[in-house]
Design an enzyme around this catalytic site. Structure first.
Site, PDB file in Angstrom:
ATOM      1  N   GLU A  14       0.665  -1.410   0.165  1.00 53.30           N
ATOM      2  CA  GLU A  14      -0.050  -0.257  -0.046  1.00 53.30           C
ATOM      3  C   GLU A  14       1.050   0.942   0.185  1.00 53.30           C
ATOM      4  O   GLU A  14       0.268   2.482  -0.998  1.00 53.30           O
ATOM      5  CB  GLU A  14      -0.939   0.079   0.982  1.00 53.30           C
ATOM      6  CG  GLU A  14      -2.109  -0.655   0.837  1.00 53.30           C
ATOM      7  CD  GLU A  14      -3.206   0.393  -0.063  1.00 53.30           C
ATOM      8  OE1 GLU A  14      -3.318   0.956   0.678  1.00 53.30           O
ATOM      9  OE2 GLU A  14      -4.039  -0.535  -0.601  1.00 53.30           O
ATOM     10  N   LEU A 160     -10.491   3.524   4.896  1.00 54.46           N
ATOM     11  CA  LEU A 160     -10.504   3.679   3.652  1.00 54.46           C
ATOM     12  C   LEU A 160      -9.894   4.886   3.139  1.00 54.46           C
ATOM     13  O   LEU A 160      -9.111   5.745   3.737  1.00 54.46           O
ATOM     14  CB  LEU A 160     -11.928   4.110   2.906  1.00 54.46           C
ATOM     15  CG  LEU A 160     -12.278   4.183   1.245  1.00 54.46           C
ATOM     16  CD1 LEU A 160     -12.743   3.073   0.806  1.00 54.46           C
ATOM     17  CD2 LEU A 160     -14.191   5.233   1.166  1.00 54.46           C
ATOM     18  N   HIS A 161      -9.009   4.709   1.928  1.00 55.07           N
ATOM     19  CA  HIS A 161      -8.196   5.924   1.207  1.00 55.07           C
ATOM     20  C   HIS A 161      -7.655   5.674   0.057  1.00 55.07           C
ATOM     21  O   HIS A 161      -7.450   4.832  -0.352  1.00 55.07           O
ATOM     22  CB  HIS A 161      -6.339   5.470   2.123  1.00 55.07           C
ATOM     23  CG  HIS A 161      -5.633   4.538   2.689  1.00 55.07           C
ATOM     24  ND1 HIS A 161      -6.078   3.338   3.122  1.00 55.07           N
ATOM     25  CD2 HIS A 161      -4.733   4.181   2.225  1.00 55.07           C
ATOM     26  CE1 HIS A 161      -5.577   2.370   2.751  1.00 55.07           C
ATOM     27  NE2 HIS A 161      -4.501   2.277   2.361  1.00 55.07           N
ATOM     28  N   LEU A 162      -7.907   7.044  -0.388  1.00 53.70           N
ATOM     29  CA  LEU A 162      -8.017   7.268  -2.030  1.00 53.70           C
ATOM     30  C   LEU A 162      -6.566   7.886  -2.339  1.00 53.70           C
ATOM     31  O   LEU A 162      -6.019   8.595  -1.740  1.00 53.70           O
ATOM     32  CB  LEU A 162      -8.853   7.900  -2.467  1.00 53.70           C
ATOM     33  CG  LEU A 162      -8.629   7.952  -3.938  1.00 53.70           C
ATOM     34  CD1 LEU A 162      -9.291   6.829  -4.616  1.00 53.70           C
ATOM     35  CD2 LEU A 162      -9.831   9.584  -4.311  1.00 53.70           C
TER      36      LEU A 162
END
Length: 273
Positions: A14, A160-162
């Site tokens: 990630e 949640l991460h964009l």
């Protein structure tokens, strides 16, 4: 707070960006209402300078991004780029490009699998913020290429991460096949594609965590042309070439964000399994 590198970019594949309270915004954490541009609180604000923080000293746990999203004021100030009413925008501490930011909603969601139709306004708001950041950063940074934007199909950390990162993929932290394929394949889910999946299927389509992880081991290819890339030295040389930069710009056209790499159809990827 920080992620772990371990050859996997800070949080497995990630990139474990850590966020903190630096640039101030309205403090509520009720979640984006996403009713449209008029509801956004970032449009008239000047963006701070980009100053990449140092890598963290160690891994801070699977909930590190969750803590940062819910309590940004308790985190190191150097790790945040922008704080808004509904979002924390922080630096990925193991950046995979010249610019690599993370957009986190200030509401608890573990990842894309938690998204439902009720979250469509949130997704659209995240996408608007990503477009705003990409356009603003490119306008003030000559030569900065179009951006990539997306969620990882099988994220390693909760919350949640964009990802919003420049498409140059120019970083010492881009070290292995897993890193490259995390951003150069359909493993990167564009928010518009995620929203379309939810609208048509009621959820985000998935091959399952094991299958998503296995896909990261596929042979590396140029995401623009499909040309094979044998190893990481070949990747580094390829993305540094003028032909790659020109291909990326041609693919983006007038946009500041590339919506998807050529040939990547997430729905077909999933249904084929």
């Amino acid at each position: 707070a920080g992620g772990r590198d371990g050859g996997d970019g800070g949080e497995g594949h990630e990139g474990g960006g850590s966020l903190a309270c630096g640039s101030s915004g309205a403090e509520g954490a009720d979640g984006a209402n996403g009713d449209g541009d008029d509801a956004d609180d970032w449009g008239g604000r000047d963006l701070p300078l980009l100053v990449q923080p140092p890598k963290p000293g160690g891994f801070s746990g699977m909930e590190v991004l969750q803590r940062l999203a819910m309590s940004p004021e308790a985190q190191p100030a150097e790790n945040i780029f922008l704080l808004t009413r509904d979002f924390v925008v922080g630096y990925d501490l193991y950046p995979k490009a010249r610019v690599h930011l993370l957009i986190l909603p200030r509401t608890r969601l573990d990842g894309p699998a938690d998204l439902t139709a009720s979250h469509l306004p949130l997704l659209r708001s995240m996408q608007r913020l990503a477009r705003h950041l990409a356009a603003s950063l490119r306008a003030r940074t000559p030569g900065l290429p179009p951006f990539l934007c997306g969620f990882h199909a099988a994220p390693s950390l909760r919350q949640l991460h964009l990802h919003l990162l420049s498409s140059d993929l120019d970083s010492d932290a881009l070290k292995n096949k897993k890193h490259f394929n995390s951003f150069a394949t359909s493993f990167l889910l564009h928010p518009a594609s995620v929203a379309a999946q939810i609208e048509s299927s009621g959820k985000v389509l998935s091959r399952g965590h094991a299958a998503e992880e296995a896909a990261l081991k596929q042979d590396m290819r140029c995401p623009v042309t499909g040309a094979p890339l044998k190893n990481m030295p070949a990747v580094k040389a390829h993305v540094a070439r003028r032909e790659y930069a020109e291909g990326v710009r041609a693919l983006a056209g007038d946009a500041d964000i590339i919506e998807r790499w050529p040939g990547h159809n997430r729905a077909n990827d999933v249904r084929a399994r």
